[in-house]
Design a protein around this motif. Structure first.
Motif: not given
Length: 206
Positions: A34-45, A82-86, A162-168, A182-184
């Motif tokens: 589930f990629i939050s950026r693909m789902n319009p109702y999913s907030p960045e958190l 989606y390479n504009k988003y973390d 402390g927390c690891v993201s996939l960085k654009a 961020k997205d998630f």
């Protein structure tokens, strides 16, 4: 205080509606994401609410224990634009001196890593050696050993990196402040089987 209350209300509404709404997932190499950026109702958190959101969907924040799995998701995100988003992953070093995948409990695989090297000229550089992936302790018992002395001595650093993201845009792994929005990426929950040897008891036995 009012702003915080409003955010909590918005998040609770999003969580409450997630059970009823139709969500979109993708399948890569047999793993459902589930990629939050693909789902319009999913907030960045922030990291913690992203973890909670995944669990509310019956999923978990994504872990990348193999090079193949990491390559697969980064290639998809890039090709999908989606390479504009973390994106938050389940990786963190909260409460220990090494990086773990929180959703699986496994340490980062020492045979490969996509952790961005932090150099002196980068603005988020810190003097903590744990930022260097080459210094990450190895072995299945390492987390228990390091957790004993690492929990209270690094309070400020824990939240800062402390927390690891996939960085654009390259989607390398980068430790960032857990409170950043961020997205998630969530993934299907895995099933583990253990021989618990449970003993039947009654509540009166205590």
């Amino acid at each position: 205080m009012l702003l915080l209350a409003s955010f909590v209300l918005v998040f609770a509404t999003a969580i409450g509606s997630s059970a009823a709404q139709r969500i979109t997932t993708i399948q890569l190499d047999g793993v459902q994401y589930f990629i939050s950026r693909m789902n319009p109702y999913s907030p960045e958190l922030n990291y913690f609410l992203a973890y909670q959101y995944c669990r509310s969907l019956g999923l978990q924040l994504a872990s990348f224990e193999t090079k193949e799995k990491a390559d697969s998701i980064t290639t998809y995100l890039t090709n999908a634009g989606y390479n504009k988003y973390d994106f938050w992953t389940s990786g963190n070093n909260l409460g220990t001196d090494m990086y773990l995948w929180m959703s699986t409990g496994l340490p980062f695989n020492a045979t490969f890593n996509y952790m961005r090297r932090v150099t002196m000229d980068q603005p988020n550089h810190h003097d903590d050696d744990s930022m260097d992936p080459l210094d990450m302790p190895q072995g299945s018992t390492a987390p228990q050993r390091t957790a004993r002395h690492g929990l209270f001595s690094r309070t400020e650093h824990v939240m800062t990196n402390g927390c690891v993201s996939l960085k654009a845009p390259s989607f390398h792994w980068e430790p960032q402040h857990c409170g950043e929005i961020k997205d998630f990426i969530c993934e299907q929950t895995r099933c583990y089987y253990y021989n618990y040897g449970s003993i039947p008891v009654s509540s009166a036995q205590g």
